[in-house]
Design a protein around this motif. Structure first.
Motif, PDB file in Angstrom:
ATOM      1  N   ARG A  25       0.453 -19.469  24.178  1.00  0.00           N
ATOM      2  CA  ARG A  25      -0.391 -18.413  24.740  1.00  0.00           C
ATOM      3  C   ARG A  25      -1.734 -18.990  25.154  1.00  0.00           C
ATOM      4  NH1 ARG A  25       0.553 -12.918  23.927  1.00  0.00           N
ATOM      5  NH2 ARG A  25       2.632 -12.479  23.118  1.00  0.00           N
ATOM      6  N   GLN A  26      -2.214 -18.511  26.290  1.00  0.00           N
ATOM      7  CA  GLN A  26      -3.488 -19.007  26.795  1.00  0.00           C
ATOM      8  C   GLN A  26      -4.658 -18.106  26.394  1.00  0.00           C
ATOM      9  OE1 GLN A  26      -0.503 -19.139  28.962  1.00  0.00           O
ATOM     10  NE2 GLN A  26      -0.466 -21.111  27.917  1.00  0.00           N
ATOM     11  N   GLY A  27      -4.390 -17.127  25.543  1.00  0.00           N
ATOM     12  CA  GLY A  27      -5.419 -16.237  25.032  1.00  0.00           C
ATOM     13  C   GLY A  27      -4.887 -15.472  23.840  1.00  0.00           C
ATOM     14  N   PRO A  28      -5.743 -14.719  23.159  1.00  0.00           N
ATOM     15  CA  PRO A  28      -5.317 -13.967  21.975  1.00  0.00           C
ATOM     16  C   PRO A  28      -4.247 -12.932  22.304  1.00  0.00           C
ATOM     17  CG  PRO A  28      -7.710 -14.129  22.079  1.00  0.00           C
ATOM     18  CD  PRO A  28      -7.194 -14.610  23.399  1.00  0.00           C
ATOM     19  N   GLY A  29      -3.273 -12.810  21.431  1.00  0.00           N
ATOM     20  CA  GLY A  29      -2.197 -11.848  21.596  1.00  0.00           C
ATOM     21  C   GLY A  29      -1.070 -12.175  20.642  1.00  0.00           C
ATOM     22  N   SER A  30      -0.009 -11.392  20.660  1.00  0.00           N
ATOM     23  CA  SER A  30       1.147 -11.633  19.810  1.00  0.00           C
ATOM     24  C   SER A  30       2.321 -10.838  20.356  1.00  0.00           C
ATOM     25  CB  SER A  30       0.858 -11.203  18.369  1.00  0.00           C
ATOM     26  OG  SER A  30       0.786  -9.780  18.274  1.00  0.00           O
ATOM     27  N   PRO A  31       3.550 -11.213  19.993  1.00  0.00           N
ATOM     28  CA  PRO A  31       4.706 -10.415  20.415  1.00  0.00           C
ATOM     29  C   PRO A  31       4.592  -8.961  19.963  1.00  0.00           C
ATOM     30  CG  PRO A  31       5.430 -12.540  19.597  1.00  0.00           C
ATOM     31  CD  PRO A  31       3.970 -12.452  19.303  1.00  0.00           C
ATOM     32  N   GLU A  32       4.124  -8.765  18.737  1.00  0.00           N
ATOM     33  CA  GLU A  32       4.006  -7.405  18.203  1.00  0.00           C
ATOM     34  C   GLU A  32       3.029  -6.562  19.019  1.00  0.00           C
ATOM     35  OE1 GLU A  32       5.527 -10.197  15.293  1.00  0.00           O
ATOM     36  OE2 GLU A  32       3.632 -10.202  16.394  1.00  0.00           O
ATOM     37  N   THR A  33       1.924  -7.175  19.458  1.00  0.00           N
ATOM     38  CA  THR A  33       0.927  -6.453  20.248  1.00  0.00           C
ATOM     39  C   THR A  33       1.465  -6.120  21.635  1.00  0.00           C
ATOM     40  OG1 THR A  33      -0.888  -7.515  19.061  1.00  0.00           O
ATOM     41  CG2 THR A  33      -1.395  -6.572  21.196  1.00  0.00           C
ATOM     42  N   THR A  34       2.175  -7.057  22.238  1.00  0.00           N
ATOM     43  CA  THR A  34       2.794  -6.793  23.542  1.00  0.00           C
ATOM     44  C   THR A  34       3.767  -5.627  23.441  1.00  0.00           C
ATOM     45  OG1 THR A  34       2.572  -9.106  24.238  1.00  0.00           O
ATOM     46  CG2 THR A  34       4.230  -7.779  25.374  1.00  0.00           C
ATOM     47  N   ILE A  35       4.591  -5.629  22.407  1.00  0.00           N
ATOM     48  CA  ILE A  35       5.582  -4.562  22.224  1.00  0.00           C
ATOM     49  C   ILE A  35       4.899  -3.230  21.947  1.00  0.00           C
ATOM     50  CG2 ILE A  35       7.437  -3.746  20.714  1.00  0.00           C
ATOM     51  CD1 ILE A  35       8.249  -6.747  20.414  1.00  0.00           C
ATOM     52  N   LYS A  36       3.815  -3.245  21.191  1.00  0.00           N
ATOM     53  CA  LYS A  36       3.083  -2.012  20.918  1.00  0.00           C
ATOM     54  C   LYS A  36       2.519  -1.421  22.210  1.00  0.00           C
ATOM     55  CE  LYS A  36      -0.713  -0.001  18.233  1.00  0.00           C
ATOM     56  NZ  LYS A  36      -1.724  -0.224  17.162  1.00  0.00           N
ATOM     57  N   ALA A  37       1.909  -2.254  23.044  1.00  0.00           N
ATOM     58  CA  ALA A  37       1.364  -1.767  24.311  1.00  0.00           C
ATOM     59  C   ALA A  37       2.485  -1.220  25.195  1.00  0.00           C
ATOM     60  CB  ALA A  37       0.604  -2.883  25.020  1.00  0.00           C
ATOM     61  N   ILE A  84       8.348 -11.757  26.333  1.00  0.00           N
ATOM     62  CA  ILE A  84       8.482 -10.645  25.382  1.00  0.00           C
ATOM     63  C   ILE A  84       8.699  -9.344  26.136  1.00  0.00           C
ATOM     64  CG2 ILE A  84       7.335  -9.336  23.553  1.00  0.00           C
ATOM     65  CD1 ILE A  84       8.150 -12.176  22.755  1.00  0.00           C
ATOM     66  N   LEU A  85       7.954  -9.160  27.225  1.00  0.00           N
ATOM     67  CA  LEU A  85       8.148  -7.981  28.077  1.00  0.00           C
ATOM     68  C   LEU A  85       9.594  -7.904  28.558  1.00  0.00           C
ATOM     69  CD1 LEU A  85       5.062  -7.786  30.489  1.00  0.00           C
ATOM     70  CD2 LEU A  85       5.762  -6.074  28.828  1.00  0.00           C
ATOM     71  N   ALA A  86      10.088  -9.012  29.071  1.00  0.00           N
ATOM     72  CA  ALA A  86      11.435  -9.037  29.645  1.00  0.00           C
ATOM     73  C   ALA A  86      12.507  -8.764  28.601  1.00  0.00           C
ATOM     74  CB  ALA A  86      11.681 -10.383  30.315  1.00  0.00           C
ATOM     75  N   GLN A  87      12.255  -9.169  27.375  1.00  0.00           N
ATOM     76  CA  GLN A  87      13.227  -8.960  26.305  1.00  0.00           C
ATOM     77  C   GLN A  87      13.181  -7.550  25.733  1.00  0.00           C
ATOM     78  OE1 GLN A  87      11.822 -12.241  23.918  1.00  0.00           O
ATOM     79  NE2 GLN A  87      13.541 -13.559  24.505  1.00  0.00           N
ATOM     80  N   ASN A  88      12.160  -6.788  26.115  1.00  0.00           N
ATOM     81  CA  ASN A  88      11.985  -5.452  25.536  1.00  0.00           C
ATOM     82  C   ASN A  88      11.846  -4.341  26.566  1.00  0.00           C
ATOM     83  OD1 ASN A  88      11.488  -5.739  22.382  1.00  0.00           O
ATOM     84  ND2 ASN A  88      10.569  -7.504  23.378  1.00  0.00           N
ATOM     85  N   ALA A  89      11.967  -4.676  27.843  1.00  0.00           N
ATOM     86  CA  ALA A  89      11.855  -3.665  28.894  1.00  0.00           C
ATOM     87  C   ALA A  89      12.808  -4.014  30.026  1.00  0.00           C
ATOM     88  CB  ALA A  89      10.420  -3.586  29.416  1.00  0.00           C
ATOM     89  N   PRO A  90      13.370  -2.988  30.685  1.00  0.00           N
ATOM     90  CA  PRO A  90      14.227  -3.250  31.849  1.00  0.00           C
ATOM     91  C   PRO A  90      13.386  -3.535  33.088  1.00  0.00           C
ATOM     92  CG  PRO A  90      14.014  -0.885  31.513  1.00  0.00           C
ATOM     93  CD  PRO A  90      13.257  -1.541  30.383  1.00  0.00           C
ATOM     94  N   GLY A  91      14.075  -3.907  34.151  1.00  0.00           N
ATOM     95  CA  GLY A  91      13.380  -4.134  35.410  1.00  0.00           C
ATOM     96  C   GLY A  91      13.181  -5.606  35.732  1.00  0.00           C
ATOM     97  N   LYS A  92      12.684  -5.852  36.922  1.00  0.00           N
ATOM     98  CA  LYS A  92      12.411  -7.212  37.374  1.00  0.00           C
ATOM     99  C   LYS A  92      10.923  -7.493  37.250  1.00  0.00           C
ATOM    100  CE  LYS A  92      16.350  -7.623  40.487  1.00  0.00           C
ATOM    101  NZ  LYS A  92      16.817  -7.971  41.852  1.00  0.00           N
TER     102      LYS A  92
END
Length: 258
Positions: free
Chosen positions: A25-37, A63-71
């Motif tokens: 990651r190039q900045g603060p964040g986490s898989p859990e935070t991405t999924i929460k948003a 993480i987005l791609a693994q938890n949301a549909p679409g391109k």
């Protein structure tokens, strides 16, 4: 000549790219935070079009791609980041619906007007400016589509001078959470959700991996003053966060285009 007061934008772009290519990651964040948003965003389907602006090497995009549909199209200024991004997508068998492209967010985005269902930007919208990004990117979103961006924000109205001076010299647009929400509303979005990302997004998922990368980078470029200044600035940022984390952090802002 050493300059310990530079912002990261003043360093050699190739060195910045090489340094940050060594961390997920190039900045603060986490898989859990991405999924929460992501949990605040509805109506995504297999036909949805998503853009991750300032995607870096794609830590959050995958993480987005693994938890949301679409391109999903990830866009970043650095070609080396995009090479890693596309390699990661292939390794995760996501290449059929996740693609990285090179581009600058300060230019017109390479998307049709009102074509996107979601614009994502974790810790990157500051490159164009939060308020400007909200306003300029809105044209690419469908009515009822979402924007989700994490942004440096003040938690308090009063702060010690040291941390105030640091942030104002690096990112003058940093502001309080209520003011950031107002900017989103004024740009033509319904503010859907706002939350502070947890401390471990900084310490565990960003600063800790960077510490190892810093040691290796200094070994690779012994005596290189630009590298030494870059690492000095990165370590100073970590020290200041540890000292003043009660006063600021990254906040996720999720809005829906009216």
């Amino acid at each position: 000549m050493s300059n310990k007061n530079k912002t990261i934008h003043e360093f050699d772009f190739n060195l910045i790219c090489e340094y940050f290519s060594n961390v997920e990651r190039q900045g603060p964040g986490s898989p859990e935070t991405t999924i929460k948003a992501l949990s605040f965003i509805d109506n995504l389907t297999e036909e949805s079009c998503i853009a991750d602006i300032g995607c870096g090497t794609g830590g959050q995009t995958m993480i987005l791609a693994q938890n949301a549909p679409g391109k999903i199209t990830g866009m970043d200024l650095f070609p080396d980041f995009i090479n890693i991004f596309n390699r990661n997508a292939k390794q995760l068998s996501l290449q059929n619906r996740v693609k990285g492209i090179v581009g600058s967010m300060t230019d017109a985005l390479p998307f049709e007007k009102e074509s996107l269902d979601l614009i994502w930007s974790e810790g990157a919208i500051y490159n164009i400016g939060y308020e400007k990004g909200l306003n300029e990117w809105k044209q690419y979103l469908k009515t009822g589509a979402y924007i989700a961006a994490s942004e440096a924000s003040w938690f308090t109205d009063d702060r010690p001078d040291e941390i105030t001076d640091f942030w104002l010299s690096n990112y003058p647009e940093i502001d309080t959470i209520p003011n950031k929400v107002a900017q989103m509303q004024n740009a033509g979005y319904i503010p859907v959700a706002t939350f502070i990302i947890p401390e471990n997004c900084w310490t565990e998922h960003f600063f800790a991996p960077c510490q190892k990368a810093q040691v290796e980078f200094l070994k690779k470029y012994p005596g290189n003053q630009i590298v030494e200044d870059l690492i000095f600035n990165q370590r100073r940022e970590a020290e200041l966060y540890d000292k003043y984390k009660a006063f600021y952090g990254y906040v996720f802002y999720i809005g829906k285009k009216i």
